[in-house]
Design a protein around this motif. Structure first.
Motif, PDB file in Angstrom:
ATOM      1  N   ARG A 419      23.032   6.432  -8.766  1.00  0.00           N
ATOM      2  CA  ARG A 419      23.636   7.434  -7.880  1.00  0.00           C
ATOM      3  C   ARG A 419      22.728   7.639  -6.676  1.00  0.00           C
ATOM      4  N   GLY A 420      23.329   7.932  -5.532  1.00  0.00           N
ATOM      5  CA  GLY A 420      22.556   8.338  -4.368  1.00  0.00           C
ATOM      6  C   GLY A 420      21.959   7.205  -3.572  1.00  0.00           C
ATOM      7  N   ALA A 421      21.044   7.583  -2.676  1.00  0.00           N
ATOM      8  CA  ALA A 421      20.381   6.620  -1.789  1.00  0.00           C
ATOM      9  C   ALA A 421      18.974   7.103  -1.480  1.00  0.00           C
ATOM     10  N   MET A 422      18.073   6.167  -1.284  1.00  0.00           N
ATOM     11  CA  MET A 422      16.691   6.456  -0.914  1.00  0.00           C
ATOM     12  C   MET A 422      16.395   5.778   0.416  1.00  0.00           C
ATOM     13  N   ALA A 423      15.561   6.414   1.229  1.00  0.00           N
ATOM     14  CA  ALA A 423      15.259   5.859   2.547  1.00  0.00           C
ATOM     15  C   ALA A 423      13.815   6.166   2.908  1.00  0.00           C
ATOM     16  N   SER A 424      13.272   5.350   3.824  1.00  0.00           N
ATOM     17  CA  SER A 424      11.876   5.500   4.218  1.00  0.00           C
ATOM     18  C   SER A 424      11.656   4.946   5.613  1.00  0.00           C
ATOM     19  N   SER A 425      10.691   5.535   6.334  1.00  0.00           N
ATOM     20  CA  SER A 425      10.256   4.967   7.617  1.00  0.00           C
ATOM     21  C   SER A 425       9.033   4.081   7.412  1.00  0.00           C
ATOM     22  N   ILE A 426       8.680   3.838   6.159  1.00  0.00           N
ATOM     23  CA  ILE A 426       7.626   2.879   5.817  1.00  0.00           C
ATOM     24  C   ILE A 426       8.330   1.599   5.374  1.00  0.00           C
ATOM     25  N   ALA A 427       8.295   0.589   6.217  1.00  0.00           N
ATOM     26  CA  ALA A 427       8.961  -0.694   5.930  1.00  0.00           C
ATOM     27  C   ALA A 427       8.093  -1.784   6.535  1.00  0.00           C
ATOM     28  N   HIS A 428       7.261  -2.382   5.735  1.00  0.00           N
ATOM     29  CA  HIS A 428       6.249  -3.339   6.209  1.00  0.00           C
ATOM     30  C   HIS A 428       6.886  -4.501   6.963  1.00  0.00           C
ATOM     31  N   ASP A 429       6.250  -4.929   8.079  1.00  0.00           N
ATOM     32  CA  ASP A 429       5.120  -4.252   8.683  1.00  0.00           C
ATOM     33  C   ASP A 429       5.527  -3.528   9.977  1.00  0.00           C
ATOM     34  N   ALA A 510       9.683  -0.800   0.534  1.00  0.00           N
ATOM     35  CA  ALA A 510       9.003  -1.004   1.810  1.00  0.00           C
ATOM     36  C   ALA A 510       8.677  -2.463   2.063  1.00  0.00           C
ATOM     37  N   PHE A 511       8.353  -3.214   0.995  1.00  0.00           N
ATOM     38  CA  PHE A 511       7.973  -4.614   1.162  1.00  0.00           C
ATOM     39  C   PHE A 511       9.177  -5.548   1.283  1.00  0.00           C
ATOM     40  N   LEU A 512      10.373  -5.044   1.075  1.00  0.00           N
ATOM     41  CA  LEU A 512      11.552  -5.894   1.227  1.00  0.00           C
ATOM     42  C   LEU A 512      11.837  -6.214   2.686  1.00  0.00           C
ATOM     43  N   ALA A 513      11.143  -5.532   3.594  1.00  0.00           N
ATOM     44  CA  ALA A 513      11.308  -5.810   5.018  1.00  0.00           C
ATOM     45  C   ALA A 513      10.218  -6.724   5.566  1.00  0.00           C
ATOM     46  N   LEU A 514       9.332  -7.216   4.694  1.00  0.00           N
ATOM     47  CA  LEU A 514       8.198  -8.029   5.153  1.00  0.00           C
ATOM     48  C   LEU A 514       8.545  -9.518   5.059  1.00  0.00           C
ATOM     49  N   PRO A 515       8.833 -10.164   6.187  1.00  0.00           N
ATOM     50  CA  PRO A 515       9.350 -11.538   6.160  1.00  0.00           C
ATOM     51  C   PRO A 515       8.271 -12.611   6.099  1.00  0.00           C
ATOM     52  N   VAL A 516       7.148 -12.300   5.457  1.00  0.00           N
ATOM     53  CA  VAL A 516       6.105 -13.319   5.285  1.00  0.00           C
ATOM     54  C   VAL A 516       5.747 -13.493   3.811  1.00  0.00           C
ATOM     55  N   ILE A 517       6.480 -12.817   2.921  1.00  0.00           N
ATOM     56  CA  ILE A 517       6.286 -12.991   1.484  1.00  0.00           C
ATOM     57  C   ILE A 517       7.604 -13.492   0.901  1.00  0.00           C
ATOM     58  N   PRO A 518       7.579 -14.659   0.254  1.00  0.00           N
ATOM     59  CA  PRO A 518       8.828 -15.253  -0.268  1.00  0.00           C
ATOM     60  C   PRO A 518       9.572 -14.297  -1.198  1.00  0.00           C
ATOM     61  N   THR A 519      10.890 -14.448  -1.398  1.00  0.00           N
ATOM     62  CA  THR A 519      11.651 -15.578  -0.881  1.00  0.00           C
ATOM     63  C   THR A 519      12.704 -15.084   0.115  1.00  0.00           C
ATOM     64  N   LEU A 520      13.388 -14.023  -0.242  1.00  0.00           N
ATOM     65  CA  LEU A 520      14.448 -13.479   0.606  1.00  0.00           C
ATOM     66  C   LEU A 520      14.098 -12.042   0.975  1.00  0.00           C
ATOM     67  N   LYS A 521      14.099 -11.740   2.265  1.00  0.00           N
ATOM     68  CA  LYS A 521      13.767 -10.406   2.758  1.00  0.00           C
ATOM     69  C   LYS A 521      14.803  -9.994   3.796  1.00  0.00           C
ATOM     70  N   ILE A 522      14.644  -8.776   4.345  1.00  0.00           N
ATOM     71  CA  ILE A 522      15.560  -8.301   5.370  1.00  0.00           C
ATOM     72  C   ILE A 522      14.766  -7.569   6.440  1.00  0.00           C
ATOM     73  N   THR A 523      15.019  -7.890   7.710  1.00  0.00           N
ATOM     74  CA  THR A 523      14.437  -7.160   8.827  1.00  0.00           C
ATOM     75  C   THR A 523      15.565  -6.455   9.574  1.00  0.00           C
ATOM     76  N   ASP A 524      15.226  -5.777  10.647  1.00  0.00           N
ATOM     77  CA  ASP A 524      16.257  -5.087  11.418  1.00  0.00           C
ATOM     78  C   ASP A 524      17.192  -6.066  12.122  1.00  0.00           C
ATOM     79  N   LEU A 525      16.819  -7.357  12.124  1.00  0.00           N
ATOM     80  CA  LEU A 525      17.669  -8.367  12.756  1.00  0.00           C
ATOM     81  C   LEU A 525      18.544  -9.107  11.754  1.00  0.00           C
ATOM     82  N   GLY A 526      18.308  -8.894  10.463  1.00  0.00           N
ATOM     83  CA  GLY A 526      19.168  -9.528   9.474  1.00  0.00           C
ATOM     84  C   GLY A 526      18.414 -10.048   8.263  1.00  0.00           C
TER      85      GLY A 526
END
Length: 540
Positions: A419-429, A510-526
């Motif tokens: 249930r619900g949603a969690m959000a953060s302004s900490i999203a590496h890097d 937070a580390f799911l936005a870090l596109p230098v650690i394998p394998t699949l991540k997400i940035t603000d561009l996709g």
């Protein structure tokens, strides 16, 4: 002069003996053996060889007030989190805050701001700016070179940063998860001397053979120590201890002292452990930190029981800075600096129209920064792809927080949120806004809550809203470790009470936005395929 007596544990001569330290003008003037002296044990102060202070959600001063209580006298810190938000001004903030307290902060010049060109950040540091930082006396090394494809491919901008560090005679930290063979050799040959991202002993052995120092990491999200600890005995001269990222509640419990305690319980020799926890960082980075030798800075700790590693007192520069778990200095309330210009979201903006029969899914494993790349079939005749908490298929988004822009949206498994949603302004890097949720309404509200407070973490479930503001760059709060830990713990607990099974859900997210650690991540561009190092479509 001061005289401090106890069982002196000398990490250089690898012996312990009853004696007295003679301290004059902040240094060890003499060490006198004295058979009539009994405990406590006097050990060199502990060093965290790689940490991002910002991940504790504390300013350096507030971090220092808690870390010294656990026997930490120095940290080797990479300020790339705040640098991605505020550039050199952010680095200057960290250095200034650190100077307010006795803990010795050794900050590096961030090498990858932003981490890649596949995201938007608040600032960039090019080779010229990095070289200018490395020329400064208050910058001690080139921080982790995450752009390993750039090193291997000899990208001119990357090589210019490495050349600047070599010219200044300053160390270069690495970041090479899973890198092996000829590519690893090329990476090390470029002058990179450490790695804290190794996941297996075999990987470590290959890096050790090439002369690298391996950092044994035990942080809040990435916990590799249990796998890698045999290196303390097999390669004590090439290992260091670090936390990398540590949430406030974990720092409240302990720091490097807990790793020393754990290593002792695993049967490692005390002096091998101190080689990793004290000697190697001092020698590798040429730190002005004492090792209980004549002429050294008088940086040491006192403990009653080595097996427990409960620190009775900490001394830095010959001054008592903590005793019985309390810092003996005050921390001034910091000024808040920030950069925040995100656009409000609506639930309608988060809808994903069907464009294929399958979607790619980020697969999360608890305690690991490496993610899998799975897939999920789109139900026949569907118009939209929806989150489905019953099958643990949740929606994830990253939104540019530095300029108005639509969010990137994908799907993730492994959180277990019902249930619900969690959000953060900490999203590496780059620290854009990141959120994971079970429905679009709660997701949009969670992101908008952070916009209203210019950063923080939050949980939303219908009418329930829990939020902790992080007004310093959207990364750090204004409170003490205990205050921040209490607020963080309350929000994290609600996330877990609503089904999330991860030990550290916000740090994992937070580390799911870090596109230098394998394998699949997400940035603000996709969605981003780290192995191919390209943005990739959500649909298979």
């Amino acid at each position: 002069m001061k005289k401090i007596s106890g069982i002196i544990v000398d990490p250089v001569a690898r012996r312990q003996f009853p004696g007295t330290l003679i301290i004059d003008q902040g240094r060890v003037f003499d060490i006198l053996p004295d058979s009539g002296v009994s405990g406590p044990f006097i050990l060199p102060g502990l060093i965290d060889s790689h940490i991002h202070i910002e991940s504790s959600m504390l300013t350096p001063a507030a971090f220092g007030a808690k870390a010294v209580c656990h026997g930490t006298v120095a940290v080797v810190a990479d300020p790339h989190e705040i640098a991605n938000v505020l550039g050199v001004a952010g680095i200057d903030f960290m250095i200034g805050s650190g100077k307010q307290v006795p803990l010795k902060f050794y900050f590096g010049a961030p090498s990858c701001v932003p981490a890649t060109g596949f995201e938007n950040s608040g600032a960039t540091l090019n080779a010229r700016e990095v070289e200018a930082l490395l020329r400064r006396d208050d910058i001690f090394f080139l921080a982790e070179m995450m752009n390993f494809p750039g090193v291997i491919g000899r990208d001119p901008e990357v090589m210019a940063k490495l050349a600047a560090a070599a010219k200044m005679g300053k160390r270069v930290d690495g970041h090479a998860p899973g890198l092996r063979g000829a590519e690893l050799a090329a990476y090390v040959q470029a002058g990179i001397s450490t790695d804290h991202e190794s996941g297996t002993l075999d990987e470590c052995y290959e890096k050790l053979a090439l002369g690298m120092q391996i950092m044994l990491r035990q942080g809040s999200s990435a916990r590799d120590f249990e796998v890698l600890h045999p290196l303390i005995s097999s390669h004590p001269g090439q290992c260091m201890l670090c936390s990398d990222d540590l949430k406030p509640a974990d720092l409240a419990r302990g720091h490097i002292n807990l790793l020393v305690k754990q290593a002792l319980s695993l049967g490692h020799d005390l002096f091998d452990i101190l080689q990793c926890a004290c000697v190697n960082p001092v020698r590798h980075y040429q730190l002005e930190v004492g090792l209980l030798q004549k002429g050294d800075p008088a940086d040491f700790i006192m403990v009653d029981d080595l097996a427990q590693m409960q620190v009775r007192s900490t001394w830095i520069g010959g001054e008592l800075v903590s005793e019985k778990g309390k810092a003996l200095f005050e921390v001034a309330r910091p000024r808040a600096i920030n950069q925040f210009n995100a656009a409000p979201l609506t639930a309608e903006q988060l809808q994903v129209k069907v464009r294929g029969s399958q979607i790619k899914v980020i697969a999360v494993s608890d305690g690991q920064l490496v993610t899998g790349a799975g897939s999920h079939p789109v139900p026949a005749n569907s118009v939209m792809v929806e989150a489905n908490p019953e099958t643990d298929l949740l929606k994830i988004l990253v939104q540019n927080r530095y300029a108005p822009a639509p969010p990137a949206i994908a799907f993730v498994r492994g959180f277990g949120l019902k249930r619900g949603a969690m959000a953060s302004s900490i999203a590496h890097d780059s620290h854009n806004l990141i959120a994971v949720g079970t429905n679009d309404t709660d997701l949009a509200r969670a992101v908008n809550l952070l916009e209203e407070s210019s950063g923080g973490i939050c949980f939303v479930c219908g009418d329930e809203e829990k939020r902790m503001a992080l007004p310093v760059a959207g990364l750090m709060g204004l409170g003490s470790c205990e205050e921040m830990a209490q607020s963080y713990r309350a929000i994290e607990q609600r996330v877990k009470e609503n089904g999330c099974q991860l030990q550290t859900p916000f740090m994992t997210m937070a580390f799911l936005a870090l596109p230098v650690i394998p394998t699949l991540k997400i940035t603000d561009l996709g969605l981003f395929d780290v192995e191919k190092f390209v943005l990739t479509d959500l649909f298979v």
